[in-house]
Write a protein that holds these residues in place. Structure first.
Motif, PDB file in Angstrom:
ATOM      1  N   GLU A  52       4.146  12.877  -0.030  1.00 29.35           N
ATOM      2  CA  GLU A  52       2.836  13.485  -0.887  1.00 29.35           C
ATOM      3  C   GLU A  52       2.689  14.996  -0.893  1.00 29.35           C
ATOM      4  O   GLU A  52       2.559  15.591  -1.828  1.00 29.35           O
ATOM      5  CB  GLU A  52       1.664  12.502  -0.427  1.00 29.35           C
ATOM      6  N   LEU A  53       2.713  15.378   0.494  1.00 28.00           N
ATOM      7  CA  LEU A  53       2.649  16.841   0.739  1.00 28.00           C
ATOM      8  C   LEU A  53       3.540  17.550   0.105  1.00 28.00           C
ATOM      9  O   LEU A  53       3.306  18.870  -0.519  1.00 28.00           O
ATOM     10  CB  LEU A  53       2.473  17.214   2.062  1.00 28.00           C
ATOM     11  N   ALA A  54       4.874  17.207   0.398  1.00 30.55           N
ATOM     12  CA  ALA A  54       5.991  17.912  -0.172  1.00 30.55           C
ATOM     13  C   ALA A  54       5.618  18.137  -1.908  1.00 30.55           C
ATOM     14  O   ALA A  54       5.841  19.119  -2.287  1.00 30.55           O
ATOM     15  CB  ALA A  54       7.330  17.173  -0.119  1.00 30.55           C
ATOM     16  N   ALA A  55       5.317  17.122  -2.521  1.00 32.30           N
ATOM     17  CA  ALA A  55       5.019  17.013  -3.809  1.00 32.30           C
ATOM     18  C   ALA A  55       3.987  18.014  -4.288  1.00 32.30           C
ATOM     19  O   ALA A  55       3.893  18.982  -5.093  1.00 32.30           O
ATOM     20  CB  ALA A  55       4.915  15.677  -4.596  1.00 32.30           C
ATOM     21  N   GLN A  56       2.700  18.117  -3.432  1.00 27.89           N
ATOM     22  CA  GLN A  56       1.525  18.971  -3.698  1.00 27.89           C
ATOM     23  C   GLN A  56       2.100  20.318  -3.214  1.00 27.89           C
ATOM     24  O   GLN A  56       1.673  21.119  -4.212  1.00 27.89           O
ATOM     25  CB  GLN A  56       0.404  18.286  -2.976  1.00 27.89           C
TER      26      GLN A  56
ATOM     27  N   LEU B  12       6.552   1.350  11.462  1.00 27.04           N
ATOM     28  CA  LEU B  12       5.530   1.632  10.332  1.00 27.04           C
ATOM     29  C   LEU B  12       4.965   2.878  10.559  1.00 27.04           C
ATOM     30  O   LEU B  12       4.650   3.478   9.517  1.00 27.04           O
ATOM     31  CB  LEU B  12       4.430   0.447  10.741  1.00 27.04           C
ATOM     32  N   TYR B  13       4.875   3.430  11.580  1.00 26.08           N
ATOM     33  CA  TYR B  13       4.490   4.900  11.799  1.00 26.08           C
ATOM     34  C   TYR B  13       5.103   5.710  11.068  1.00 26.08           C
ATOM     35  O   TYR B  13       4.772   6.771  10.506  1.00 26.08           O
ATOM     36  CB  TYR B  13       4.233   5.032  13.487  1.00 26.08           C
ATOM     37  N   ILE B  14       6.586   5.762  11.315  1.00 22.28           N
ATOM     38  CA  ILE B  14       7.617   6.441  10.700  1.00 22.28           C
ATOM     39  C   ILE B  14       7.337   6.280   9.129  1.00 22.28           C
ATOM     40  O   ILE B  14       7.389   7.419   8.288  1.00 22.28           O
ATOM     41  CB  ILE B  14       9.038   6.160  10.854  1.00 22.28           C
ATOM     42  N   ALA B  15       7.369   5.152   8.642  1.00 26.02           N
ATOM     43  CA  ALA B  15       7.231   5.035   7.144  1.00 26.02           C
ATOM     44  C   ALA B  15       5.847   5.554   6.676  1.00 26.02           C
ATOM     45  O   ALA B  15       5.908   6.195   5.479  1.00 26.02           O
ATOM     46  CB  ALA B  15       6.998   3.472   6.815  1.00 26.02           C
ATOM     47  N   GLN B  16       4.791   5.578   7.483  1.00 24.47           N
ATOM     48  CA  GLN B  16       3.427   6.063   6.741  1.00 24.47           C
ATOM     49  C   GLN B  16       3.576   7.527   6.929  1.00 24.47           C
ATOM     50  O   GLN B  16       3.059   8.178   6.166  1.00 24.47           O
ATOM     51  CB  GLN B  16       2.408   5.489   7.870  1.00 24.47           C
ATOM     52  N   ARG B  17       4.354   8.035   7.992  1.00 25.33           N
ATOM     53  CA  ARG B  17       4.499   9.554   8.153  1.00 25.33           C
ATOM     54  C   ARG B  17       5.380  10.101   6.871  1.00 25.33           C
ATOM     55  O   ARG B  17       5.125  11.159   6.357  1.00 25.33           O
ATOM     56  CB  ARG B  17       4.975  10.251   9.396  1.00 25.33           C
ATOM     57  N   ARG B  18       6.333   9.319   6.539  1.00 24.01           N
ATOM     58  CA  ARG B  18       7.396   9.866   5.526  1.00 24.01           C
ATOM     59  C   ARG B  18       6.596   9.733   4.164  1.00 24.01           C
ATOM     60  O   ARG B  18       6.850  10.579   3.354  1.00 24.01           O
ATOM     61  CB  ARG B  18       8.679   8.796   5.534  1.00 24.01           C
ATOM     62  N   VAL B  19       5.664   8.726   4.114  1.00 22.49           N
ATOM     63  CA  VAL B  19       4.798   8.865   2.665  1.00 22.49           C
ATOM     64  C   VAL B  19       3.766   9.970   2.648  1.00 22.49           C
ATOM     65  O   VAL B  19       3.764  10.440   1.848  1.00 22.49           O
ATOM     66  CB  VAL B  19       4.082   7.409   2.605  1.00 22.49           C
TER      67      VAL B  19
ATOM     68  N   GLY C 287       9.495  16.857  -4.980  1.00 28.54           N
ATOM     69  CA  GLY C 287       9.662  16.300  -3.858  1.00 28.54           C
ATOM     70  C   GLY C 287      10.550  14.917  -3.699  1.00 28.54           C
ATOM     71  O   GLY C 287      10.321  14.091  -2.995  1.00 28.54           O
ATOM     72  N   ALA C 288      11.464  15.161  -4.646  1.00 30.43           N
ATOM     73  CA  ALA C 288      12.329  13.771  -4.700  1.00 30.43           C
ATOM     74  C   ALA C 288      13.167  13.560  -3.449  1.00 30.43           C
ATOM     75  O   ALA C 288      13.084  12.323  -3.003  1.00 30.43           O
ATOM     76  CB  ALA C 288      13.409  14.304  -5.724  1.00 30.43           C
ATOM     77  N   TYR C 289      13.529  14.446  -2.652  1.00 30.69           N
ATOM     78  CA  TYR C 289      14.091  14.182  -1.298  1.00 30.69           C
ATOM     79  C   TYR C 289      13.363  13.204  -0.442  1.00 30.69           C
ATOM     80  O   TYR C 289      13.716  12.507   0.264  1.00 30.69           O
ATOM     81  CB  TYR C 289      14.871  15.514  -0.904  1.00 30.69           C
ATOM     82  N   GLU C 290      12.091  13.816  -0.185  1.00 27.70           N
ATOM     83  CA  GLU C 290      11.232  13.589   0.780  1.00 27.70           C
ATOM     84  C   GLU C 290      10.709  12.089   0.307  1.00 27.70           C
ATOM     85  O   GLU C 290      10.351  11.254   1.275  1.00 27.70           O
ATOM     86  CB  GLU C 290      10.047  14.504   0.838  1.00 27.70           C
ATOM     87  N   ARG C 291      10.523  11.852  -0.993  1.00 28.76           N
ATOM     88  CA  ARG C 291      10.301  10.531  -1.501  1.00 28.76           C
ATOM     89  C   ARG C 291      11.481   9.558  -1.027  1.00 28.76           C
ATOM     90  O   ARG C 291      10.982   8.386  -0.778  1.00 28.76           O
ATOM     91  CB  ARG C 291       9.878  10.672  -3.052  1.00 28.76           C
ATOM     92  N   LEU C 292      12.498  10.017  -1.383  1.00 28.58           N
ATOM     93  CA  LEU C 292      13.755   8.936  -1.087  1.00 28.58           C
ATOM     94  C   LEU C 292      13.579   8.636   0.496  1.00 28.58           C
ATOM     95  O   LEU C 292      14.055   7.521   0.666  1.00 28.58           O
ATOM     96  CB  LEU C 292      15.209   9.711  -1.349  1.00 28.58           C
ATOM     97  N   GLN C 293      13.336   9.722   1.349  1.00 29.53           N
ATOM     98  CA  GLN C 293      13.586   9.214   2.920  1.00 29.53           C
ATOM     99  C   GLN C 293      12.189   8.243   2.956  1.00 29.53           C
ATOM    100  O   GLN C 293      12.054   7.478   3.857  1.00 29.53           O
ATOM    101  CB  GLN C 293      12.834  10.636   3.503  1.00 29.53           C
ATOM    102  N   ALA C 294      11.168   8.446   2.073  1.00 30.29           N
ATOM    103  CA  ALA C 294       9.849   7.625   2.366  1.00 30.29           C
ATOM    104  C   ALA C 294      10.294   6.039   1.994  1.00 30.29           C
ATOM    105  O   ALA C 294       9.982   5.192   2.552  1.00 30.29           O
ATOM    106  CB  ALA C 294       8.869   7.962   1.678  1.00 30.29           C
ATOM    107  N   VAL C 295      10.904   6.079   0.762  1.00 34.89           N
ATOM    108  CA  VAL C 295      11.445   4.797   0.483  1.00 34.89           C
ATOM    109  C   VAL C 295      12.257   3.946   1.216  1.00 34.89           C
ATOM    110  O   VAL C 295      12.044   2.747   1.733  1.00 34.89           O
ATOM    111  CB  VAL C 295      12.095   4.764  -1.046  1.00 34.89           C
TER     112      VAL C 295
ATOM    113  N   GLN D  55       0.848  -1.178   0.067  1.00 34.76           N
ATOM    114  CA  GLN D  55       0.107  -0.209  -0.124  1.00 34.76           C
ATOM    115  C   GLN D  55       0.907   1.336  -0.154  1.00 34.76           C
ATOM    116  O   GLN D  55       0.679   2.022  -0.881  1.00 34.76           O
ATOM    117  CB  GLN D  55      -0.959   0.132   1.149  1.00 34.76           C
ATOM    118  N   LEU D  56       2.096   1.294   0.933  1.00 35.75           N
ATOM    119  CA  LEU D  56       2.840   2.459   0.908  1.00 35.75           C
ATOM    120  C   LEU D  56       3.604   2.449  -0.455  1.00 35.75           C
ATOM    121  O   LEU D  56       3.638   3.747  -0.901  1.00 35.75           O
ATOM    122  CB  LEU D  56       3.756   2.366   1.984  1.00 35.75           C
ATOM    123  N   ASP D  57       4.101   1.472  -1.052  1.00 34.77           N
ATOM    124  CA  ASP D  57       4.690   1.774  -2.216  1.00 34.77           C
ATOM    125  C   ASP D  57       3.861   2.101  -3.350  1.00 34.77           C
ATOM    126  O   ASP D  57       4.037   2.982  -4.247  1.00 34.77           O
ATOM    127  CB  ASP D  57       5.392   0.167  -2.734  1.00 34.77           C
ATOM    128  N   ALA D  58       2.462   1.693  -3.434  1.00 36.96           N
ATOM    129  CA  ALA D  58       1.548   1.976  -4.274  1.00 36.96           C
ATOM    130  C   ALA D  58       1.350   3.584  -4.257  1.00 36.96           C
ATOM    131  O   ALA D  58       1.095   4.218  -5.356  1.00 36.96           O
ATOM    132  CB  ALA D  58      -0.007   1.440  -4.312  1.00 36.96           C
TER     133      ALA D  58
END
Length: 295
Positions: free
Chosen positions: A86-90, A75-82, A49-57, A31-34
């Protein structure tokens, strides 16, 4: 039930629970990868938001490789990073759209200013032609009225010419005002204060703050003013400049006029359109140099 059968049954139940947990973890990771893949698939967001996306990965990878004791926190950290990705890109997309709108607004304002200046120039030309026609008509009337006294004829002609000259002067000043707005908009700097002379020329006065203390070199404010004056000349076809300097014990006025002329040329004024009037007197805090525009 013997002991071996019981142990086998318990082991099967534990394996089933572990398999279900792993399946659930795999679903969370998928789900997070999607969500990250959705950002990559969006042509408007994939480069943002390339940097934030790398942190999420990286956060998702740490969660997938973690032990049971760390999974909830990771899991909490991964969800927040995703969510942050998203917010950084938007946010970056919104900022880009805002910048585009601001550029469009500036272009529209500049175009409107140019059109208004063109209309003012056309009006000034129409008044000039009208003035010429009226002058010719006044001359014809003067010839027809030879029996009238010369003083009366001259007074009538002067009155008509003065009224028309006032209109022409007003039109020129309106064009100068619009050219000032365009120059300040294009250069991003304010023009020095100015006044109009009886011959129609415009005189800009530069205070002492436009120069370095006790020097002929222009200060940062003076360079900005020179840039605005160059843009003003560019928006006033046919105009020419004359620079004048005022000095004190440390700095002769001629050096200030020469420095101001060099700054104007550096700002884009053709050398043929700017002359050096040299030193003109003693400087004051409000007057260290002047630039005279003539048509």
């Amino acid at each position: 039930m013997n002991a071996n059968v019981f142990r086998n049954l318990v082991l099967a139940l534990l394996l089933g629970v572990a398999g279900a947990a792993l399946a659930a973890d795999d679903a969370v990771v998928a789900q997070l990868d999607a969500r990250l893949s959705a950002l990559d698939a969006d042509p408007d967001l994939r480069e943002l938001g390339a940097y934030e996306r790398l942190q999420a990965v990286q956060a998702i990878a740490r969660y997938a490789d973690s032990g049971r004791s760390e999974r909830d926190a990771l899991l909490y950290i991964a969800q927040r990073r995703v969510e942050i990705a998203e917010l950084a890109a938007q946010t970056a997309q919104a900022n880009r759209q805002a910048d585009a709108l601001e550029r469009t607004r500036s272009e529209l304002l500049l175009e409107a200013s140019r059109r208004e200046i063109a209309r003012a120039h056309q009006e000034a030309e129409r008044l000039r032609v009208q003035q010429q026609i009226q002058a010719e008509e006044a001359e014809r009337l003067r010839q027809q009225a030879e029996l009238e006294t010369a003083a009366q004829a001259e007074q009538a002609l002067t009155s008509a010419t003065d009224a028309q000259q006032a209109k022409l002067t007003a039109a020129r000043r309106k064009a100068a005002s619009l050219a000032r707005q365009e120059a300040e908009l294009v250069s991003g700097a304010k023009l020095p204060p100015s006044s109009f002379n009886a011959d129609g020329s415009e005189r800009f006065v530069l205070p002492a703050s436009m120069f370095e203390a006790d020097k002929a070199a222009l200060s940062a404010a003076g360079k900005s003013a020179a840039k605005a004056l160059a843009a003003y000349l560019d928006a006033t076809p046919g105009a020419r400049l004359r620079v004048e300097g005022y000095g004190d014990k440390q700095t002769p006025g001629a050096r200030r006029s020469a420095a101001l002329r060099s700054a104007l040329i550096a700002a884009g004024v053709p050398e043929a359109r700017v002359s050096d009037g040299g030193g003109k007197g003693t400087a004051t805090p409000k007057r260290a140099a002047a630039v005279v525009f003539t048509l």
